[in-house]
Design an enzyme around this catalytic site. Structure first.
Site, PDB file in Angstrom:
ATOM      1  N   GLN A 146      19.991   0.597   2.923  1.00 46.21           N
ATOM      2  CA  GLN A 146      18.950   1.618   2.996  1.00 46.21           C
ATOM      3  C   GLN A 146      19.021   2.353   4.330  1.00 46.21           C
ATOM      4  OE1 GLN A 146      15.006   0.531   1.491  1.00 46.21           O
ATOM      5  NE2 GLN A 146      15.791  -1.530   1.152  1.00 46.21           N
TER       6      GLN A 146
ATOM      7  N   HIS B 148      23.528  -5.536  -6.455  1.00 42.51           N
ATOM      8  CA  HIS B 148      24.464  -4.408  -6.354  1.00 42.51           C
ATOM      9  C   HIS B 148      24.638  -4.034  -4.876  1.00 42.51           C
ATOM     10  CE1 HIS B 148      26.375  -0.953  -8.548  1.00 42.51           C
ATOM     11  NE2 HIS B 148      26.478  -0.596  -7.283  1.00 42.51           N
TER      12      HIS B 148
ATOM     13  N   CYS C 132      23.752   0.800 -10.829  1.00 47.38           N
ATOM     14  CA  CYS C 132      25.064   0.968 -11.452  1.00 47.38           C
ATOM     15  C   CYS C 132      25.237   2.411 -11.953  1.00 47.38           C
ATOM     16  CB  CYS C 132      25.240  -0.018 -12.612  1.00 47.38           C
ATOM     17  SG  CYS C 132      25.835  -1.648 -12.111  1.00 47.38           S
TER      18      CYS C 132
END
Ligand SMILES: [Zn+2]
Ligand SMILES: [Zn+2]
Ligand SMILES: [Zn+2]
Length: 349
Positions: free
Chosen positions: A175, A171, A58
């Site tokens: 990758q 979240h 976040c």
């Protein structure tokens, strides 16, 4: 089966070839003749907050190691704090026993994390198409930047979604693992595409997509740039292959319209998935595209695989064990039945 009776793919056990890998999947449709039960076994999970003070992804929060995230407003990219690869690794190959039985090779590489949104509670299924388009643009930038590095010959972008897939954080993020070697799965597929290209002078996936567009039985989504279908050789119950309609090798060749069309396709696939068992559908997803090894890969056709593990309900997943681990993967519901189910859900409001 009596002699002379033709194999029925809707009833008889059979195996199907995956022409992209040369591997087979065993299909046992007689075990899945029951009509769809609609077992949704609603797993009620509390909705995620828009901001989680304990989430290391976040905006404004600090990550392990003490680095603080900027208060980013759209996407955010950073080098993985616990990277599986290091850029500085030497590529030396060691034939330790001198007989090719104990062999190792250094693998230089870069691992990054891409946050799709500052919002902790969103997913590709709930983000706006325009927001996903921004994510596609970041993927393109990353693919270009990493791909042009001398030591990097392959860029793998992938998303692990859901605790069931081992994703440690809800979240929305993915990758990028950029490596010196071409990893196993794309390597197999490139070989198959190359040999098809050489022997027939055409592209394997261009030909396959054309067949599926005619057949329609496994086709679920089509937009201007992409198709989403359950491949004939699907292993996972609700596996989907997303392929560009044009012969594009990688995101490097995307036009603005392609980015928008891919964003739309990803949104359609993931939001339909969420309707299957009425839960946020877990999956592993990733793109297969041209290696960045400076060779011309005319055979390579841009596509994405979605591998979701859920089988019969929000909690019952498919395991690859027993015969599948030691023999070959197996499934009961056919690719056609899965496609039919997904098509129905896609059309539901
Ligand atoms: Zn978060
Ligand atoms: Zn093609
Ligand atoms: Zn692939």
């Amino acid at each position: 089966m009596q002699r002379g009776q033709i194999l029925k793919l809707t009833e008889d056990p059979h195996r199907r070839l995956n022409p992209l890998t040369g591997e087979w999947v065993l299909v046992s449709p007689h075990r899945a003749t029951r009509p769809w039960q609609g077992e949704v076994a609603g797993v009620q999970t509390a909705p995620e907050p828009a901001y989680d003070p304990n989430c290391y992804l976040c905006p404004g929060n600090s990550r392990a190691g003490g680095v603080r995230n900027p208060t980013y407003g759209s996407t955010f990219v950073f080098d993985n704090d616990f990277a599986a690869l290091k850029q500085s690794t030497d590529r030396t190959r060691l034939d330790i026993d001198q007989q090719g039985l104990i062999v190792a090779q250094g693998e230089p590489g870069i691992c990054r994390v891409i946050c799709f949104s500052p919002r902790h509670d969103l997913t590709l299924a709930t983000m706006e198409i325009g927001e996903i388009e921004g994510v596609v643009q970041i993927w393109i930038d990353q693919f270009r930047e990493l791909g042009t590095r001398k030591e990097i010959n392959h860029v793998q972008i992938f998303e692990n979604r859901g605790a069931m897939m081992g994703a440690s954080n809800p979240h929305p993020h993915c990758q990028v693992w950029a490596t010196a070697s071409i990893p196993g799965e794309p390597q197999k597929e490139l070989r198959a595409q190359h040999s098809y290209w050489k022997t027939r002078g055409r592209c394997l996936l261009c030909d396959y997509v054309a067949l599926e567009q005619t057949a329609q039985a496994r086709m679920i989504f089509e937009n201007e740039g992409f198709v989403g279908l359950v491949p004939f050789w699907a292993v996972w119950p609700f596996e989907i292959l997303v392929s560009s309609r044009r012969h594009l090798g990688s995101m490097n060749q995307f036009t603005g319209a392609d980015s928008r069309a891919l964003a739309d396709m990803l949104h359609r696939v993931t939001s339909t998935y969420n309707k299957v068992f009425d839960v946020s559908f877990p999956y592993s997803m990733g793109f297969h595209q041209s290696p960045t090894d400076n060779a011309t890969h005319s055979e390579c056709h841009f596509h994405a695989h979605f591998y979701p593990p859920l089988l019969r309900s929000a909690t019952i997943r498919k395991f690859m064990v027993g015969f599948e681990m030691l023999g070959t993967p197996q499934r009961d519901i056919t690719a056609e039945i899965a496609a039919e189910r997904l098509k129905q859900l896609a059309n539901q409001q």
